[in-house]
Design a protein around this motif. Structure first.
Motif, PDB file in Angstrom:
ATOM      1  N   ASN A 374       0.827  -1.209   0.000  1.00 48.85           N
ATOM      2  CA  ASN A 374       0.000   0.000   0.000  1.00 48.85           C
ATOM      3  C   ASN A 374       0.862   1.260   0.000  1.00 48.85           C
ATOM      4  N   ALA A 375       1.973   1.195   0.719  1.00 44.24           N
ATOM      5  CA  ALA A 375       2.872   2.351   0.742  1.00 44.24           C
ATOM      6  C   ALA A 375       3.481   2.588  -0.637  1.00 44.24           C
ATOM      7  N   ILE A 376       3.838   1.506  -1.316  1.00 42.14           N
ATOM      8  CA  ILE A 376       4.359   1.636  -2.679  1.00 42.14           C
ATOM      9  C   ILE A 376       3.280   2.199  -3.603  1.00 42.14           C
ATOM     10  N   ALA A 377       2.038   1.687  -3.472  1.00 48.96           N
ATOM     11  CA  ALA A 377       0.946   2.151  -4.320  1.00 48.96           C
ATOM     12  C   ALA A 377       0.692   3.645  -4.150  1.00 48.96           C
ATOM     13  N   SER A 378       0.873   4.140  -2.915  1.00 48.68           N
ATOM     14  CA  SER A 378       0.637   5.569  -2.666  1.00 48.68           C
ATOM     15  C   SER A 378       1.679   6.461  -3.317  1.00 48.68           C
ATOM     16  N   GLU A 379       2.799   5.873  -3.731  1.00 50.32           N
ATOM     17  CA  GLU A 379       3.864   6.654  -4.371  1.00 50.32           C
ATOM     18  C   GLU A 379       3.793   6.611  -5.897  1.00 50.32           C
ATOM     19  N   ARG A 400      13.273   5.111 -12.761  1.00 52.98           N
ATOM     20  CA  ARG A 400      11.909   4.723 -12.416  1.00 52.98           C
ATOM     21  C   ARG A 400      11.539   3.407 -13.092  1.00 52.98           C
ATOM     22  N   MET A 401      10.553   2.700 -12.494  1.00 48.85           N
ATOM     23  CA  MET A 401       9.989   1.523 -13.134  1.00 48.85           C
ATOM     24  C   MET A 401       8.527   1.811 -13.478  1.00 48.85           C
ATOM     25  N   PHE A 402       7.961   1.020 -14.390  1.00 40.32           N
ATOM     26  CA  PHE A 402       6.622   1.289 -14.909  1.00 40.32           C
ATOM     27  C   PHE A 402       5.713   0.070 -14.735  1.00 40.32           C
ATOM     28  N   PHE A 403       4.421   0.354 -14.516  1.00 40.71           N
ATOM     29  CA  PHE A 403       3.369  -0.656 -14.459  1.00 40.71           C
ATOM     30  C   PHE A 403       2.326  -0.303 -15.525  1.00 40.71           C
ATOM     31  N   ASP A 422      -1.374  -5.070 -20.999  1.00 36.75           N
ATOM     32  CA  ASP A 422      -2.062  -4.816 -19.733  1.00 36.75           C
ATOM     33  C   ASP A 422      -1.554  -5.733 -18.616  1.00 36.75           C
ATOM     34  N   GLY A 423      -1.208  -5.128 -17.474  1.00 39.42           N
ATOM     35  CA  GLY A 423      -0.790  -5.896 -16.316  1.00 39.42           C
ATOM     36  C   GLY A 423       0.694  -6.171 -16.245  1.00 39.42           C
ATOM     37  N   ASP A 424       1.441  -5.941 -17.336  1.00 40.87           N
ATOM     38  CA  ASP A 424       2.894  -6.174 -17.324  1.00 40.87           C
ATOM     39  C   ASP A 424       3.606  -4.998 -16.668  1.00 40.87           C
ATOM     40  N   TYR A 425       4.901  -5.165 -16.490  1.00 38.14           N
ATOM     41  CA  TYR A 425       5.733  -4.132 -15.850  1.00 38.14           C
ATOM     42  C   TYR A 425       7.111  -4.170 -16.492  1.00 38.14           C
ATOM     43  N   PHE A 426       7.891  -3.123 -16.292  1.00 42.23           N
ATOM     44  CA  PHE A 426       9.259  -3.106 -16.812  1.00 42.23           C
ATOM     45  C   PHE A 426      10.046  -2.030 -16.076  1.00 42.23           C
ATOM     46  N   GLY A 427      11.375  -2.201 -16.095  1.00 41.93           N
ATOM     47  CA  GLY A 427      12.262  -1.231 -15.479  1.00 41.93           C
ATOM     48  C   GLY A 427      12.486  -1.435 -14.001  1.00 41.93           C
ATOM     49  N   GLU A 428      12.132  -2.642 -13.455  1.00 38.41           N
ATOM     50  CA  GLU A 428      12.274  -2.841 -12.009  1.00 38.41           C
ATOM     51  C   GLU A 428      13.729  -2.950 -11.559  1.00 38.41           C
ATOM     52  N   THR A 429      14.634  -3.241 -12.506  1.00 34.11           N
ATOM     53  CA  THR A 429      16.048  -3.368 -12.148  1.00 34.11           C
ATOM     54  C   THR A 429      16.588  -2.102 -11.507  1.00 34.11           C
ATOM     55  N   CYS A 430      16.134  -0.971 -11.969  1.00 36.88           N
ATOM     56  CA  CYS A 430      16.675   0.304 -11.481  1.00 36.88           C
ATOM     57  C   CYS A 430      16.403   0.513  -9.995  1.00 36.88           C
ATOM     58  N   LEU A 431      15.352  -0.108  -9.463  1.00 35.16           N
ATOM     59  CA  LEU A 431      15.028   0.086  -8.049  1.00 35.16           C
ATOM     60  C   LEU A 431      16.122  -0.469  -7.146  1.00 35.16           C
ATOM     61  N   LEU A 432      16.819  -1.511  -7.599  1.00 31.83           N
ATOM     62  CA  LEU A 432      17.834  -2.154  -6.776  1.00 31.83           C
ATOM     63  C   LEU A 432      19.254  -1.815  -7.206  1.00 31.83           C
ATOM     64  N   GLN A 448      -1.684   3.702 -20.809  1.00 32.68           N
ATOM     65  CA  GLN A 448      -1.937   4.300 -19.502  1.00 32.68           C
ATOM     66  C   GLN A 448      -1.066   3.562 -18.487  1.00 32.68           C
ATOM     67  N   LEU A 449      -0.110   4.279 -17.916  1.00 30.48           N
ATOM     68  CA  LEU A 449       0.902   3.658 -17.058  1.00 30.48           C
ATOM     69  C   LEU A 449       0.935   4.310 -15.688  1.00 30.48           C
ATOM     70  N   PHE A 450       1.475   3.562 -14.714  1.00 26.25           N
ATOM     71  CA  PHE A 450       1.878   4.117 -13.433  1.00 26.25           C
ATOM     72  C   PHE A 450       3.385   3.921 -13.322  1.00 26.25           C
ATOM     73  N   PHE A 451       4.077   4.909 -12.743  1.00 27.68           N
ATOM     74  CA  PHE A 451       5.523   4.738 -12.561  1.00 27.68           C
ATOM     75  C   PHE A 451       5.902   4.993 -11.109  1.00 27.68           C
ATOM     76  N   LEU A 452       6.961   4.313 -10.691  1.00 27.92           N
ATOM     77  CA  LEU A 452       7.514   4.433  -9.336  1.00 27.92           C
ATOM     78  C   LEU A 452       8.957   4.896  -9.468  1.00 27.92           C
ATOM     79  N   SER A 453       9.256   6.068  -8.933  1.00 28.74           N
ATOM     80  CA  SER A 453      10.613   6.594  -9.039  1.00 28.74           C
ATOM     81  C   SER A 453      11.522   5.915  -8.017  1.00 28.74           C
ATOM     82  N   VAL A 454      12.817   5.899  -8.326  1.00 26.85           N
ATOM     83  CA  VAL A 454      13.806   5.291  -7.419  1.00 26.85           C
ATOM     84  C   VAL A 454      13.807   6.017  -6.082  1.00 26.85           C
ATOM     85  N   ASN A 455      13.738   7.344  -6.104  1.00 30.81           N
ATOM     86  CA  ASN A 455      13.745   8.110  -4.851  1.00 30.81           C
ATOM     87  C   ASN A 455      12.550   7.762  -3.982  1.00 30.81           C
ATOM     88  N   SER A 456      11.358   7.651  -4.596  1.00 32.16           N
ATOM     89  CA  SER A 456      10.170   7.291  -3.821  1.00 32.16           C
ATOM     90  C   SER A 456      10.301   5.893  -3.251  1.00 32.16           C
TER      91      SER A 456
END
Length: 482
Positions: A374-379, A400-403, A422-432, A448-456
């Motif tokens: 939930n904390a990740i979703a809020s970012e 950033r990574m994308f959903f 739909d439902g796939d993701y990419f760019g998760e390597t950058c988080l680690l 239509q995408l959602f993204f999560l930045s490394v800083n967040s």
């Protein structure tokens, strides 16, 4: 979508008929589901159920709605004429149409138990027969059953019964009373807007007819007994409008008996109430118009003026306008501001509904605690890309990574290409690991995408040290190299 196998000329194809029950690809279905892939998944979901259910976006549903609208409109025009002017002598053609309409309404009741539903709070159509049945029984079943009452059959039987007997006043009145019962079918027409005027017309038509048109009634005073149907109907509409607006009803047109007096008073009062409601609704419409839509139009006008001021090329202006329309879809909301209006608990629930399913699909997040998800979703931040847009480029910083919520895109490198939807993701390597992008990602459709930045991501990890340790231990998981 799956197409039926080609057959011989004139050969019956069950697959072709079954495809009429499946959702078709059009603007309405794309607006609800977001992409062609999502529509295809909906088709597969309905096929897997293996039951006879008409999807809300199917071709059969469209043909069915057009047919019912046509029949309802014909009834809207025909029922007053039949009841007021034809005096039981409607003829075989008209009686056949009444029987056909009643039959169609009875079939309609049965089909509604097999008609899929699109709920307001979900994108998935309800195809479960039990849920469809419960919803229909709680909503339109009773009015539909009343509207489907086979009055046409009753009138036809009564006509056949009295046809062999000597006509009499009693028999004639009985037929007209049976015709009056036909008004029950107008419950079906309650789905058609602005029927108040129609009911006021019907009120005035029935009183003189059931009283055998007394010598002092307005029908005889205007010499309408032998007039054409068009003249009778036109004069009836004029009289009804006169009552509703309380004009053109002078001393020479006063009611001739107590029944007509009460009918006229009821008509005048109902007309006055109707205009009061009309004025009130008009004022409300002007003062309480769709505020988000109005703000959107204002922003759109500002954007157009700004692009013209900068003298941007026409092709670029079109792309910017298309992006703005796709991104906001005719409404202007500040998502962060809106989410701040509700409590933290409700905000968490909203974001969970919107995004937690996408986050859960990432392998390294699947075993994480719900509070962390939930904390990740809020970012997460929402973004829209148009067809042909480059979402990320090779050798750029991986920040950033994308959903993918809706849309189709392609991942390109020197060695391979991969399509995501739909439902796939990419760019998760950058988080680690951070670093730079190893591929270029390009949108093939509106995405239509959602993204999560490394800083967040790292800001959230500070509050969940146990998750950080878990991710460090499992960093060897096979993740993409985008």
């Amino acid at each position: 979508m799956e197409r039926p196998a080609p057959g011989g000329r004139g050969r019956f194809s069950w697959d072709g008929w079954r495809n009429l029950l499946l959702p078709q690809l059009n603007r309405q279905s794309l607006y609800v589901y977001g992409s062609e892939v999502a529509v295809e998944k909906e088709c597969i979901r309905q096929r897997e159920r293996g039951v006879f259910v008409i999807h809300p976006f199917s071709p059969l549903r469209s043909y069915y709605i057009m047919c019912m609208v046509t029949i309802t409109f014909l009834n809207l025009i025909g029922i007053p004429i039949e009841i007021a002017f034809l005096d039981g002598q409607s003829g075989v053609g008209w009686e056949g149409f009444n029987v056909f309409s009643d039959t169609l309404f009875l079939i309609d009741v049965g089909l509604n138990f097999r008609m899929g539903i699109i709920p307001e709070d979900s994108e998935a159509a309800i195809l479960d027969l039990k849920c469809i049945r419960q919803n229909y029984l709680k909503s339109w079943f009773v009015p539909d059953m009343i509207a489907a009452f086979p009055v046409g059959y009753i009138i036809l039987i009564a006509d056949l019964q009295y046809h062999s007997d000597t006509p009499s006043s009693k028999a004639s009145k009985m037929v007209r009373i049976l015709m009056f019962v036909r008004i029950i079918s107008l419950v079906r027409l309650l789905r058609v807007s602005r029927l108040v005027r129609f009911f006021n017309e019907v009120e005035k038509y029935f009183v003189p007819m059931l009283e055998e048109f007394p010598s002092d009634c307005w029908v005889r005073r205007e010499n309408l007994m032998n007039a054409t149907v068009g003249e009778k109907y036109s004069f009836g509409v004029f009289r009804a409008l006169s009552h509703m607006t309380a004009i053109s009803y002078g001393s020479s047109e006063t009611p001739t008996n107590e029944v007509e007096l009460w009918i006229v008073m009821t008509s005048i009062v109902s007309g006055a109430l109707m205009y009061t409601v009309l004025v009130a609704n008009t004022v409300a419409l002007m003062t309480d118009a769709d505020i988000p839509a109005r703000i959107y139009k204002s922003k759109m006008n500002d954007l157009e003026d700004y692009m013209i001021f900068l003298k941007l090329p026409k092709a670029l202006r079109i792309r910017i306008s298309n992006y703005f329309q796709t991104r906001h879809q005719g409404k202007w909301y500040d998502e962060k501001d809106v989410l701040n209006w509700v409590s933290s608990s409700l905000r968490e629930e909203i974001l969970t509904v919107m995004c937690s399913g996408l986050v859960r699909k990432v392998p390294m997040f699947q075993k994480c605690d719900l509070s962390f998800i939930n904390a990740i979703a809020s970012e997460l931040q929402y973004e829209v890309f148009q067809e042909g847009d480059v979402i990320m480029r090779h050798n750029t910083p991986a920040d950033r990574m994308f959903f993918i919520e809706h849309g189709q895109l392609v991942v390109e490198t020197d060695c391979f290409q991969q399509e995501l939807c739909d439902g796939d993701y990419f760019g998760e390597t950058c988080l680690l690991t951070g670093g730079r992008r190893l591929a270029t990602v390009r949108a093939q459709t509106i995405c239509q995408l959602f993204f999560l930045s490394v800083n967040s991501f790292h800001r959230v990890l500070e509050d969940y040290p146990e998750v950080m340790k878990y991710l460090q231990r499992t960093s060897h998981l096979d993740i993409s190299l985008i």
